[in-house]
Design a protein around this motif. Structure first.
Motif, PDB file in Angstrom:
ATOM      1  N   LYS A  25     -15.751 -11.005  37.900  1.00 18.33           N
ATOM      2  CA  LYS A  25     -16.167 -10.929  36.488  1.00 18.33           C
ATOM      3  C   LYS A  25     -16.251  -9.488  35.994  1.00 18.33           C
ATOM      4  N   ALA A  26     -16.399  -8.545  36.887  1.00 15.98           N
ATOM      5  CA  ALA A  26     -16.502  -7.134  36.481  1.00 15.98           C
ATOM      6  C   ALA A  26     -15.310  -6.331  37.007  1.00 15.98           C
ATOM      7  N   ALA A  29     -15.928  -3.808  39.722  1.00 11.72           N
ATOM      8  CA  ALA A  29     -16.661  -2.553  39.485  1.00 11.72           C
ATOM      9  C   ALA A  29     -17.590  -2.300  40.671  1.00 11.72           C
ATOM     10  N   ALA A  65     -12.129  -1.474  39.097  1.00 14.37           N
ATOM     11  CA  ALA A  65     -12.002  -0.796  37.797  1.00 14.37           C
ATOM     12  C   ALA A  65     -12.981   0.365  37.660  1.00 14.37           C
ATOM     13  N   ALA A  67     -16.502   2.884  39.222  1.00 15.17           N
ATOM     14  CA  ALA A  67     -17.932   2.728  39.470  1.00 15.17           C
ATOM     15  C   ALA A  67     -18.473   1.829  38.358  1.00 15.17           C
ATOM     16  N   ILE A  69     -20.109   1.022  35.346  1.00 13.86           N
ATOM     17  CA  ILE A  69     -20.508   1.864  34.203  1.00 13.86           C
ATOM     18  C   ILE A  69     -21.873   1.437  33.672  1.00 13.86           C
ATOM     19  N   ILE A  86     -23.994   8.194  44.657  1.00 23.21           N
ATOM     20  CA  ILE A  86     -22.591   8.185  45.132  1.00 23.21           C
ATOM     21  C   ILE A  86     -22.451   8.594  46.602  1.00 23.21           C
ATOM     22  N   TRP A  89     -20.938   6.252  49.177  1.00 22.13           N
ATOM     23  CA  TRP A  89     -19.498   6.026  49.122  1.00 22.13           C
ATOM     24  C   TRP A  89     -18.778   6.738  50.260  1.00 22.13           C
ATOM     25  N   GLY A 110     -13.661   5.475  40.113  1.00 22.85           N
ATOM     26  CA  GLY A 110     -14.127   5.303  41.483  1.00 22.85           C
ATOM     27  C   GLY A 110     -13.249   4.367  42.303  1.00 22.85           C
ATOM     28  N   GLU A 113     -10.621   6.523  43.577  1.00 19.83           N
ATOM     29  CA  GLU A 113     -11.221   7.410  44.587  1.00 19.83           C
ATOM     30  C   GLU A 113     -11.461   6.678  45.901  1.00 19.83           C
ATOM     31  N   GLU A 133     -12.456   8.946  33.741  1.00 20.90           N
ATOM     32  CA  GLU A 133     -13.849   9.362  33.500  1.00 20.90           C
ATOM     33  C   GLU A 133     -13.997  10.215  32.252  1.00 20.90           C
ATOM     34  N   GLY A 141     -16.378  11.630  40.441  1.00 22.91           N
ATOM     35  CA  GLY A 141     -17.553  12.023  41.218  1.00 22.91           C
ATOM     36  C   GLY A 141     -17.516  11.574  42.664  1.00 22.91           C
ATOM     37  N   ALA A 142     -16.410  10.956  43.074  1.00 26.59           N
ATOM     38  CA  ALA A 142     -16.304  10.498  44.469  1.00 26.59           C
ATOM     39  C   ALA A 142     -15.069  11.116  45.123  1.00 26.59           C
TER      40      ALA A 142
HETATM   41  C1  HXC Z   1     -18.667  -2.151  34.757  1.00 27.11           C
HETATM   42  C2  HXC Z   1     -16.700  -3.162  34.107  1.00 27.11           C
HETATM   43  C3  HXC Z   1     -15.961  -2.020  34.530  1.00 27.11           C
HETATM   44  C4  HXC Z   1     -16.691  -0.932  35.101  1.00 27.11           C
HETATM   45  C5  HXC Z   1     -14.598  -3.473  33.740  1.00 27.11           C
HETATM   46  N1  HXC Z   1     -15.802  -4.025  33.625  1.00 27.11           N
HETATM   47  N2  HXC Z   1     -14.669  -2.249  34.278  1.00 27.11           N
HETATM   48  N3  HXC Z   1     -18.037  -3.219  34.234  1.00 27.11           N
HETATM   49  N4  HXC Z   1     -18.033  -1.048  35.191  1.00 27.11           N
HETATM   50  N5  HXC Z   1     -16.089   0.160  35.560  1.00 27.11           N
HETATM   51  C6  HXC Z   1     -16.134  -5.329  33.085  1.00 27.11           C
HETATM   52  C7  HXC Z   1     -16.037  -5.366  31.587  1.00 27.11           C
HETATM   53  O1  HXC Z   1     -17.194  -4.857  31.005  1.00 27.11           O
HETATM   54  C8  HXC Z   1     -15.867  -6.842  31.321  1.00 27.11           C
HETATM   55  O2  HXC Z   1     -17.124  -7.475  31.404  1.00 27.11           O
HETATM   56  C9  HXC Z   1     -15.044  -7.315  32.512  1.00 27.11           C
HETATM   57  O3  HXC Z   1     -15.206  -6.303  33.508  1.00 27.11           O
HETATM   58  C10 HXC Z   1     -13.582  -7.444  32.182  1.00 27.11           C
HETATM   59  O4  HXC Z   1     -13.148  -6.229  31.601  1.00 27.11           O
HETATM   60  P1  HXC Z   1     -12.333  -6.152  30.209  1.00 27.11           P
HETATM   61  O5  HXC Z   1     -12.488  -4.794  29.700  1.00 27.11           O
HETATM   62  O6  HXC Z   1     -12.691  -7.287  29.326  1.00 27.11           O
HETATM   63  O7  HXC Z   1     -10.851  -6.391  30.759  1.00 27.11           O
HETATM   64  P2  HXC Z   1      -9.493  -5.831  30.161  1.00 27.11           P
HETATM   65  O8  HXC Z   1      -9.485  -5.941  28.652  1.00 27.11           O
HETATM   66  O9  HXC Z   1      -8.429  -6.508  30.938  1.00 27.11           O
HETATM   67  O10 HXC Z   1      -9.492  -4.270  30.496  1.00 27.11           O
HETATM   68  C11 HXC Z   1      -9.433  -3.810  31.836  1.00 27.11           C
HETATM   69  C12 HXC Z   1      -9.797  -2.302  31.929  1.00 27.11           C
HETATM   70  C13 HXC Z   1     -11.173  -2.065  31.245  1.00 27.11           C
HETATM   71  C14 HXC Z   1      -8.720  -1.463  31.241  1.00 27.11           C
HETATM   72  C15 HXC Z   1      -9.824  -1.943  33.412  1.00 27.11           C
HETATM   73  O11 HXC Z   1     -12.118  -3.008  31.790  1.00 27.11           O
HETATM   74  C16 HXC Z   1     -11.710  -0.679  31.478  1.00 27.11           C
HETATM   75  O12 HXC Z   1     -11.282   0.272  30.847  1.00 27.11           O
HETATM   76  N6  HXC Z   1     -12.707  -0.558  32.377  1.00 27.11           N
HETATM   77  C17 HXC Z   1     -13.357   0.710  32.639  1.00 27.11           C
HETATM   78  C18 HXC Z   1     -12.474   1.599  33.466  1.00 27.11           C
HETATM   79  C19 HXC Z   1     -13.135   2.937  33.725  1.00 27.11           C
HETATM   80  O13 HXC Z   1     -13.488   3.664  32.813  1.00 27.11           O
HETATM   81  N7  HXC Z   1     -13.349   3.254  35.019  1.00 27.11           N
HETATM   82  C20 HXC Z   1     -13.982   4.477  35.408  1.00 27.11           C
HETATM   83  C21 HXC Z   1     -15.458   4.254  35.486  1.00 27.11           C
HETATM   84  S1  HXC Z   1     -16.301   5.758  35.749  1.00 27.11           S
HETATM   85  P3  HXC Z   1     -17.612  -8.546  30.292  1.00 27.11           P
HETATM   86  O14 HXC Z   1     -18.999  -8.872  30.734  1.00 27.11           O
HETATM   87  O15 HXC Z   1     -17.518  -7.884  28.975  1.00 27.11           O
HETATM   88  O16 HXC Z   1     -16.633  -9.687  30.462  1.00 27.11           O
HETATM   89  C22 HXC Z   1     -16.188   6.003  37.372  1.00 27.11           C
HETATM   90  C23 HXC Z   1     -16.912   7.223  37.817  1.00 27.11           C
HETATM   91  C24 HXC Z   1     -16.556   7.549  39.229  1.00 27.11           C
HETATM   92  O17 HXC Z   1     -15.585   5.297  38.108  1.00 27.11           O
HETATM   93  C25 HXC Z   1     -17.368   8.681  39.688  1.00 27.11           C
HETATM   94  C26 HXC Z   1     -18.330   8.302  40.735  1.00 27.11           C
HETATM   95  C27 HXC Z   1     -17.776   7.467  41.777  1.00 27.11           C
END
Ligand code: HXC
Length: 261
Positions: A25-26, A29, A65, A67, A69, A86, A89, A110, A113, A133, A141-142
Motif C-alpha cells: 500500500k505504500a 516505503a 519508493a 524512506a 516520508i 537512518i 540502514w 532510500g 540507496e 529528495e 541520507g543513506a
Molecule cells: C511514504 C509513500 C512513499 C514514501 C509512496 N507512498 N511513496 N508513502 N513514503 N516514500 C505511498 C503514497 O503516499 C500512496 O499512499 C501510495 O504509496 C501509492 O503511491 P502513489 O503516489 O499514489 O502512486 P503513484 O501515483 O503510482 O506514484 C508513485 C511514485 C510516488 C512516483 C513512486 O508515490 C512518489 O513520488 N513517491 C515518493 C518518492 C520519493 O520522493 N522518494 C524519496 C523519499 S525521501 P496513499 O495512502 O495515498 O494510497 C528518501 C530520503 C532518503 O527516501 C534519505 C534517508 C534514507
C-alpha cells in the motif's frame, strides 16, 4: 518469525534466501518498523551456515519508493541527530553473506540507496531509479551521494541528485550502476538474481567471504593499499581447507567438495 513488512520466501535454490519487501500500500516505503524486521531477518540468515547468498527484492511496482516520508515529515533535527536516524540502514553493510538486489518498479531515494548497498544490483530495463529528495527539500541520507557518485561518476550523479530526474534500469546498466538489466518484470529479474545467488552459494563460503571483503575494500582504499590488502587476504586463503580441495580437484579433474572451512 512473523513479519509484517517483509516476506521470507522459498527460493527453491540450495543455500539461497529470498527476502521480499512487502508494504504494497505504500510502495514498500522504508519505515523504521520495516528496518527492524529486515535487520532481524538479515541477522538470522547471516548466522545460518546453510545460507550462502541472499536476494532482496520488492514487487513489480516498487523495490521501494524511498524512506517513509510520512514518518520523517515532522522529525526535528534534535530527534534525528540524537537517535541517529537512518543508522540502522547500515546494518546490511556488515553482512558477510553476499546479497543481491533484484529491482523492478520504483527504486527512489532510500530505495535506490538500499539497492546500492547490496553487493550486486540487477534491475528490469523499466525499473525507475532516482534520488528525488531534492523535490522534498532535502538530500540523500543513506549513502546515495557517495555510492551513486562512485558507481557512475560525479557529473551523472550530480545531475540526478540536483534534478531528482528519473533514471531507467536500462540506462543504469549502460552507466554501470546495475550489473544487468533484463526485459520483463519482477519475476524475470528475481530469476536472474536467484541463478547468480545459487552459483555464489555453490562455492566455498570462506573464499566468497574473502572475495566480497576485498572488492568492498576497493571502495575505501587507494589502489596501492587496496592491492596490498588483497594480497594479504589472498595469502591467508592458503590457510583454508577449501583452497587445497579446490586446487587438488582441478589437478585430478574432479568436482570439488567444499567444506566451507
Ligand atoms: C511514504 C509513500 C512513499 C514514501 C509512496 N507512498 N511513496 N508513502 N513514503 N516514500 C505511498 C503514497 O503516499 C500512496 O499512499 C501510495 O504509496 C501509492 O503511491 P502513489 O503516489 O499514489 O502512486 P503513484 O501515483 O503510482 O506514484 C508513485 C511514485 C510516488 C512516483 C513512486 O508515490 C512518489 O513520488 N513517491 C515518493 C518518492 C520519493 O520522493 N522518494 C524519496 C523519499 S525521501 P496513499 O495512502 O495515498 O494510497 C528518501 C530520503 C532518503 O527516501 C534519505 C534517508 C534514507
Amino acid at each position: 518469525p512473523q513479519y509484517e513488512n517483509i516476506l521470507i520466501e522459498d527460493s527453491q535454490k540450495p543455500g539461497v534466501a529470498l527476502i521480499r519487501l512487502n508494504r504494497p500500500k505504500a510502495l514498500n516505503a522504508l519505515s523504521s518498523a520495516l528496518f527492524v524486521e529486515l535487520n532481524d531477518a538479515l541477522k538470522k540468515l547471516e548466522e545460518d551456515p546453510e545460507t550462502r547468498a541472499i536476494v532482496l527484492t520488492g514487487s513489480d511496482k516498487a523495490f521501494a519508493a524511498g524512506a517513509d516520508i510520512l514518518e520523517m515529515s515532522t522529525l526535528t533535527f534534535a530527534e534525528a541527530y540524537s537517535k541517529n536516524f537512518i543508522a540502522p540502514w547500515s546494518y546490511i553493510m556488515t553482512l558477510r553473506t553476499p546479497i543481491i538486489a533484484a529491482v523492478s518498479g520504483h527504486a527512489l531515494g532510500g530505495g535506490c540507496e538500499l539497492a546500492m548497498m547490496c553487493d550486486i544490483l540487477y534491475a528490469t530495463k523499466t525499473a525507475n531509479f532516482g534520488q528525488p529528495e531534492i523535490k522534498l527539500g532535502t538530500i540523500p541520507g543513506a549513502g546515495g551521494s557517495q555510492r551513486l557518485t562512485k558507481a557512475i561518476g560525479k557529473s551523472k550523479a550530480m545531475e540526478l541528485i540536483l534534478t531528482g530526474n528519473n533514471y531507467s534500469g536500462e540506462q543504469a546498466e549502460k552507466d554501470g550502476l546495475v550489473a544487468k538489466a533484463v526485459d520483463g518484470g519482477n519475476k524475470e529479474v528475481v530469476d536472474l538474481a536467484l541463478t547468480t545467488a545459487a552459483k555464489i552459494a555453490s562455492y566455498s563460503r570462506v573464499a566468497i567471504v574473502a572475495a566480497k571483503e576485498v572488492v568492498n575494500k576497493s571502495q575505501d582504499l587507494g589502489i596501492r593499499e587496496g592491492v596490498e590488502y588483497e594480497r594479504r587476504i589472498f595469502h591467508s586463503l592458503f590457510g583454508s581447507q577449501d583452497q587445497k580441495i579446490g586446487m587438488k580437484a582441478f589437478a585430478e579433474k574432479k568436482k570439488p567438495e567444499w567444506t566451507h572451512s
